[in-house]
Design a protein around this motif. Sequence first.
Motif, short mmCIF file in Angstrom:
data_model
loop_
_atom_site.label_atom_id
_atom_site.label_comp_id
_atom_site.label_asym_id
_atom_site.label_seq_id
_atom_site.Cartn_x
_atom_site.Cartn_y
_atom_site.Cartn_z
N GLU A 216 0.83 -1.20 0.00
CA GLU A 216 0.00 0.00 0.00
C GLU A 216 0.87 1.25 0.00
O GLU A 216 2.06 1.19 0.32
CB GLU A 216 -0.91 -0.02 1.23
N THR B 78 3.23 7.49 3.10
CA THR B 78 3.39 8.94 3.06
C THR B 78 4.64 9.34 3.82
O THR B 78 4.83 8.94 4.96
CB THR B 78 2.16 9.65 3.66
N ASP C 152 0.08 3.85 -7.66
CA ASP C 152 -0.93 4.52 -8.49
C ASP C 152 -0.41 5.88 -8.97
O ASP C 152 -0.69 6.93 -8.39
CB ASP C 152 -2.23 4.68 -7.71
N ASP D 212 -1.29 7.59 -11.51
CA ASP D 212 -2.38 8.48 -11.92
C ASP D 212 -2.95 9.25 -10.73
O ASP D 212 -3.50 10.34 -10.90
CB ASP D 212 -3.50 7.68 -12.60
N ALA D 213 -2.81 8.70 -9.51
CA ALA D 213 -3.30 9.37 -8.30
C ALA D 213 -2.23 10.26 -7.68
O ALA D 213 -2.44 10.80 -6.60
CB ALA D 213 -3.78 8.33 -7.28
N GLY D 214 -1.10 10.39 -8.36
CA GLY D 214 -0.04 11.25 -7.83
C GLY D 214 1.00 10.54 -6.99
O GLY D 214 1.89 11.18 -6.42
N HIS D 215 0.89 9.22 -6.89
CA HIS D 215 1.91 8.47 -6.15
C HIS D 215 3.23 8.56 -6.90
O HIS D 215 3.26 8.77 -8.11
CB HIS D 215 1.53 7.00 -6.01
N THR E 66 -0.09 5.35 4.33
CA THR E 66 -1.05 6.37 3.91
C THR E 66 -2.47 6.04 4.34
O THR E 66 -3.21 6.92 4.80
CB THR E 66 -0.97 6.55 2.38
#
Length: 135
Positions: free
Chosen positions: A25, A28, A46, A48-51, A68
Amino acid sequence: MLPAGSVSQLHRIPCAETWHFYMGEPLTVFELHDDGHIEFAVLGPDLDAGHRLQYTVPPNVWFGSFPTLDVVSFASNGSILVKAPKRDPELHYSLVGCTCAPAFQFEDFELATHSELKVLAPNAEPFLDYLILPS
């Protein structure tokens, strides 16, 4: 490996530390700079999610990390932190690695104290409480 329910405590070192995401997972990374500003970077799969797959913390910056998904919401200035319900650490984890340059020397490692960092970022007390374990 950082299992759900655990944190990497706030600390600093005099070298750049690059974090690499491997699996699991998202994780952060919380940074607290000498001028009191806070930054967050999410390592994860991910994009696309800014990871990010990797992230470098600059030298001499206070930083720590947490899974996170252990946090439901937070304020970008660190003044609010809402934790998620407890999750099974055997099923929920982040596997990351770190590379330091120049090489890490343990004698350079400095663990944060709550009193020291509260002066630096008084509004971030919820995150300080979360990422600095009682001594």
